[in-house]
Design a protein around this motif. Structure first.
Motif, PDB file in Angstrom:
ATOM      1  N   GLU A   1      -6.216   6.306  56.866  1.00  0.00           N
ATOM      2  CA  GLU A   1      -4.880   6.647  57.366  1.00  0.00           C
ATOM      3  C   GLU A   1      -4.899   8.148  57.624  1.00  0.00           C
ATOM      4  OE1 GLU A   1      -0.422   7.510  55.641  1.00  0.00           O
ATOM      5  OE2 GLU A   1      -1.873   6.482  54.369  1.00  0.00           O
TER       6      GLU A   1
ATOM      7  N   LEU B   1      -5.824  -2.263  55.822  1.00  0.00           N
ATOM      8  CA  LEU B   1      -4.653  -1.751  56.532  1.00  0.00           C
ATOM      9  C   LEU B   1      -3.375  -2.173  55.820  1.00  0.00           C
ATOM     10  CD1 LEU B   1      -3.445  -0.347  59.032  1.00  0.00           C
ATOM     11  CD2 LEU B   1      -3.558  -2.561  60.192  1.00  0.00           C
ATOM     12  N   GLU B   2      -3.328  -3.407  55.349  1.00  0.00           N
ATOM     13  CA  GLU B   2      -2.143  -3.934  54.691  1.00  0.00           C
ATOM     14  C   GLU B   2      -1.849  -3.230  53.376  1.00  0.00           C
ATOM     15  OE1 GLU B   2      -4.624  -5.794  55.992  1.00  0.00           O
ATOM     16  OE2 GLU B   2      -3.501  -6.478  57.758  1.00  0.00           O
TER      17      GLU B   2
ATOM     18  N   HIS C   1      -1.854  -0.157  52.978  1.00  0.00           N
ATOM     19  CA  HIS C   1      -0.961   0.935  53.349  1.00  0.00           C
ATOM     20  C   HIS C   1       0.339   0.419  53.953  1.00  0.00           C
ATOM     21  CE1 HIS C   1       0.417   4.194  56.228  1.00  0.00           C
ATOM     22  NE2 HIS C   1       0.788   4.561  55.022  1.00  0.00           N
ATOM     23  N   THR C   2       0.219  -0.416  54.994  1.00  0.00           N
ATOM     24  CA  THR C   2       1.394  -0.786  55.785  1.00  0.00           C
ATOM     25  C   THR C   2       2.343  -1.748  55.075  1.00  0.00           C
ATOM     26  OG1 THR C   2       0.171  -2.567  56.876  1.00  0.00           O
ATOM     27  CG2 THR C   2       0.184  -0.413  57.969  1.00  0.00           C
ATOM     28  N   VAL C   3       1.837  -2.521  54.134  1.00  0.00           N
ATOM     29  CA  VAL C   3       2.678  -3.486  53.421  1.00  0.00           C
ATOM     30  C   VAL C   3       2.806  -3.097  51.954  1.00  0.00           C
ATOM     31  CG1 VAL C   3       2.985  -5.902  52.763  1.00  0.00           C
ATOM     32  CG2 VAL C   3       2.038  -5.340  55.017  1.00  0.00           C
TER      33      VAL C   3
ATOM     34  N   ARG D   1       3.889   0.851  51.730  1.00  0.00           N
ATOM     35  CA  ARG D   1       5.118   1.184  52.465  1.00  0.00           C
ATOM     36  C   ARG D   1       6.335   0.386  52.003  1.00  0.00           C
ATOM     37  NH1 ARG D   1       4.617   3.296  58.219  1.00  0.00           N
ATOM     38  NH2 ARG D   1       3.541   5.262  57.836  1.00  0.00           N
ATOM     39  N   GLU D   2       6.118  -0.789  51.451  1.00  0.00           N
ATOM     40  CA  GLU D   2       7.237  -1.607  50.990  1.00  0.00           C
ATOM     41  C   GLU D   2       7.478  -1.464  49.494  1.00  0.00           C
ATOM     42  OE1 GLU D   2       6.704  -5.623  52.396  1.00  0.00           O
ATOM     43  OE2 GLU D   2       6.669  -4.983  54.497  1.00  0.00           O
TER      44      GLU D   2
ATOM     45  N   GLU E   1      -1.749   7.344  62.131  1.00  0.00           N
ATOM     46  CA  GLU E   1      -2.643   6.371  62.767  1.00  0.00           C
ATOM     47  C   GLU E   1      -3.647   5.899  61.741  1.00  0.00           C
ATOM     48  OE1 GLU E   1      -4.257   7.033  66.719  1.00  0.00           O
ATOM     49  OE2 GLU E   1      -2.999   8.815  66.876  1.00  0.00           O
ATOM     50  N   HIS E   2      -4.255   4.759  62.030  1.00  0.00           N
ATOM     51  CA  HIS E   2      -5.258   4.170  61.147  1.00  0.00           C
ATOM     52  C   HIS E   2      -6.580   4.043  61.895  1.00  0.00           C
ATOM     53  CE1 HIS E   2      -1.351   2.834  59.557  1.00  0.00           C
ATOM     54  NE2 HIS E   2      -1.934   3.079  58.403  1.00  0.00           N
TER      55      HIS E   2
END
Length: 100
Positions: free
Chosen positions: A4, A60-61, A63-65, A68-69, A91-92
């Motif tokens: 990231e 990726l998840e 970070h993004t899930v 971030r959640e 960006e990743h």
């Protein structure tokens, strides 16, 4: 592994405070996240209000899930968000090649 890359611009004159805040935010909030593998923080020589934060994740998840959640994301933003001049550009990346 996922990289990231966050390009961060902060308010002028806040560098010393942000230097402390970004390190504290990573150590206190991000480093405990699922899939976190490490980080690097770089500050620009030519543009003193610009920082590049590199965080390594398993997926990726992560970070993004997962991050971030989570409540840890809100904690992170509470620590560093007040310094932002604009939202970070994130960006990743996946690794293509590296030196020995």
């Amino acid at each position: 592994m996922i990289l990231e890359l966050a390009d961060i611009r902060i308010q002028p004159g806040k560098q010393a405070e942000f230097d402390v805040a970004i390190a504290r935010g990573v150590e206190q909030a991000i480093s405990k996240a699922v899939g976190f593998r490490g980080f690097k923080i770089n500050k620009s020589v030519e543009s003193p209000e610009r920082y590049v934060l590199m965080i390594y994740w398993d997926t990726l998840e992560n970070h993004t899930v997962d991050f971030r959640e989570s409540a840890a994301f809100q904690e992170w933003r509470g620590i560093v968000g007040p310094f932002f001049a604009a939202p970070p550009v994130v960006e990743h990346f996946t690794l293509l090649s590296k030196s020995a």
